[in-house]
Design an enzyme around this catalytic site. Structure first.
Site, short mmCIF file in Angstrom:
data_model
loop_
_atom_site.label_atom_id
_atom_site.label_comp_id
_atom_site.label_asym_id
_atom_site.label_seq_id
_atom_site.Cartn_x
_atom_site.Cartn_y
_atom_site.Cartn_z
N GLU A 186 0.89 -1.14 -0.08
CA GLU A 186 -0.04 0.07 -0.02
C GLU A 186 0.83 1.33 -0.01
OE1 GLU A 186 -2.63 -0.56 3.41
OE2 GLU A 186 -3.46 -2.27 2.59
N GLU A 241 -6.05 -10.81 -0.84
CA GLU A 241 -6.97 -10.70 0.30
C GLU A 241 -8.31 -10.71 -0.05
OE1 GLU A 241 -5.30 -7.18 2.51
OE2 GLU A 241 -3.29 -7.59 2.19
O1 G3I Z 1 -3.81 -8.45 18.94
C1 G3I Z 1 -4.53 -7.50 19.70
C2 G3I Z 1 -5.33 -8.01 20.93
O2 G3I Z 1 -4.42 -8.14 22.14
C3 G3I Z 1 -6.10 -6.69 21.44
O3 G3I Z 1 -6.97 -7.26 22.65
C4 G3I Z 1 -7.17 -6.51 20.05
C5 G3I Z 1 -8.11 -5.25 20.81
O4 G3I Z 1 -8.73 -4.74 19.48
O5 G3I Z 1 -6.41 -6.00 19.15
C6 G3I Z 1 -5.57 -6.87 18.65
O6 G3I Z 1 -4.86 -6.58 17.56
C7 G3I Z 1 -5.75 -6.27 16.57
C8 G3I Z 1 -5.31 -7.34 15.47
O7 G3I Z 1 -5.84 -7.03 14.20
C9 G3I Z 1 -5.12 -8.67 15.78
O8 G3I Z 1 -6.75 -9.05 15.70
C10 G3I Z 1 -5.64 -4.85 15.94
O9 G3I Z 1 -6.33 -3.98 17.17
C11 G3I Z 1 -6.34 -4.74 14.76
O10 G3I Z 1 -5.94 -3.27 14.21
C12 G3I Z 1 -5.73 -5.76 13.35
O11 G3I Z 1 -6.41 -5.43 12.50
C13 G3I Z 1 -5.76 -6.04 11.23
C14 G3I Z 1 -5.52 -4.83 10.38
O12 G3I Z 1 -4.78 -5.53 9.01
C15 G3I Z 1 -4.30 -3.87 11.07
O13 G3I Z 1 -3.34 -4.66 11.15
C16 G3I Z 1 -6.71 -7.06 10.66
O14 G3I Z 1 -6.74 -8.16 11.48
C17 G3I Z 1 -6.30 -7.46 9.38
O15 G3I Z 1 -7.18 -8.49 8.53
C18 G3I Z 1 -5.99 -6.45 8.50
O16 G3I Z 1 -5.30 -6.85 7.35
C19 G3I Z 1 -5.12 -5.95 6.27
C20 G3I Z 1 -3.68 -6.19 5.52
O17 G3I Z 1 -2.59 -6.54 6.37
C21 G3I Z 1 -3.36 -5.15 4.31
N1 G3I Z 1 -4.49 -5.05 3.63
C22 G3I Z 1 -5.76 -4.54 4.14
C23 G3I Z 1 -6.06 -5.76 5.45
C24 G3I Z 1 -7.47 -5.35 5.98
O18 G3I Z 1 -7.24 -4.05 6.62
#
Ligand code: G3I
Length: 384
Positions: free
Chosen positions: A173, A277
């Protein structure tokens, strides 16, 4: 590789409802029988002559040794991506700290099951530790300082999994419709951070397949810029082998002709095409379509209409949409390396919480009870 998991197939059918089965004609029963057969084989096997069929999943499945989910993954997919664990903040949360526990489990699972593996992602503007763009005094880091961190991160990580990880999303991105994303990478290093990352990854593992990955790739502005970047990289001998179109799409967007135009444009440049994805949201929205992770909307019940289950007509639209997409993927099968779903089952999809927390979405192939949905059957039936 595709071992059937223990599953009562009639259970799966019972959610369709006994009445509808009783009313089904012979043709429907035939197609049902086919879908059940497909399910015992798995999508990866059905598509093995076309492209990898992949899934992203969260580390919790590995840490909890969730046998049900791991069974589905082994049966249905031959490529795996880690949804979050290889992101900078997860794997190197501070300058001198690395975490490899879940990541090593991921790679072991892939090796044990002879799977194609994707490392997601080496360089992204998001999910980075706060300290990354700061120096030891807490000020904005210098260009030289950040280049050092970039070199260390990419070389260490790619070298650690050298010969095991087949492909890397090297940069995620970085390109917008009208130019480069104004990220810390560009502000501090300049746009050459991108070629540096590709060169470093190649240096660490010359056999790894290196990908540029992005969302909204159907947009002409983005397509043109990515093509320009690929042409430039090829001219200057910077190693890039594939382009990833994320594929976070909806029932009515994007225009699939534009999505196809991008697949074709990247393939015409000699790039392997990866759908990295894939998920299809069925929920309404009143915001511009986006996968930009910083978007955050307050909950509105009117935008969460299917809390009690997915109506049949919407379920049908979802299956039809997946079929349209897969017809395009099959058309480009010579360049198409992989089609990866961003998750396995609806209950675990990021879409339930993005860009609005607490919704009930249905974007994936398996439902909340981890049973295959109509869209699964429809994709399987294409390979009859
Ligand atoms: O691991 C913590 C946990 O300890 C905590 O309790 C919880 C509270 O909100 O958060 C957890 O982390 C989250 C993590 O996912 C694991 O579930 C983050 O808040 C959350 O922001 C994170 O979101 C991920 C996001 O990327 C940001 O990294 C999504 O799961 C994931 O599907 C998404 O994937 C992205 C690709 O990497 C890039 N392209 C877009 C795609 C969708 O946004």
């Amino acid at each position: 590789m595709s071992k059937p998991i223990k599953q009562n197939r009639m259970d799966r059918r019972s959610f369709i409802g006994k009445t509808s089965i009783a009313l089904a004609g012979i043709a429907a029963l035939k197609s049902q029988a086919f879908a059940m057969a497909a399910e015992s084989v798995g999508l990866a096997e059905l598509y093995k002559d076309d492209f990898y069929i992949g899934a992203a999943f969260g580390g919790r499945i590995l840490m909890n040794n969730d046998e049900e989910m791991l069974g589905i993954i082994k049966r249905e997919f031959n490529s795996i991506s880690s949804e979050n664990d290889f992101k900078w903040a997860s794997i190197q949360p501070s300058d001198d700290e690395w975490r490899f526990e879940v990541q090593d489990k991921f790679v072991k699972f892939g090796l044990d099951n002879n799977m194609h593996m994707l490392g997601h992602c080496l360089v992204w503007h998001s999910q980075v530790p706060r300290s990354l763009f700061r120096d030891a005094d807490g000020n904005q880091i210098s260009k030289e300082g950040l280049l050092k961190k970039l070199d260390y991160h990419v070389l260490t990580l790619v070298d650690k999994y050298k010969g095991k990880m087949n492909a890397w999303d090297v940069v995620n991105e970085a390109i917008e419709e009208r130019g480069w994303r104004n990220s810390n990478w560009v502000r501090i290093i300049g746009k050459e951070f991108m070629e540096r990352a590709f060169n470093l990854a190649h240096e660490a593992d010359p056999n790894a397949h290196l990908i540029y990955n992005d969302y909204n790739m159907d947009k002409k502005g983005k397509r043109d810029q990515v093509v320009e970047m690929v042409k430039d990289f090829k001219k200057r001998g910077i190693p890039i082998h594939g382009i990833g179109l994320q594929g976070h799409v909806g029932l009515d967007y994007p225009d699939l002709r534009e999505f196809e135009a991008s697949i074709k444009a990247f393939a015409d440049e000699g790039m392997k095409v990866h759908i990295t994805e894939l998920d299809v949201t069925v929920l309404p929205y009143d915001w511009g379509r986006t996968a930009e992770i910083s978007t955050n909307r307050e909950y509105a019940a009117s935008l969460n209409p299917y809390t009690e289950g997915l109506p049949k007509d919407v379920d049908k639209k979802l299956a039809d949409r997946y079929v349209e997409l897969f017809k395009i993927f099959l058309k480009y099968r010579d360049s198409m390396e992989r089609v990866t779903f961003w998750g396995v089952s609806d209950d675990q999809s990021w879409k339930n919480n993005f860009p609005m927390r607490g919704r009930t979405d249905y974007p994936l192939l398996f439902d909340r009870e981890h049973k295959p949905k109509s869209c699964y059957d429809a994709i399987a039936a294409l390979k009859k």
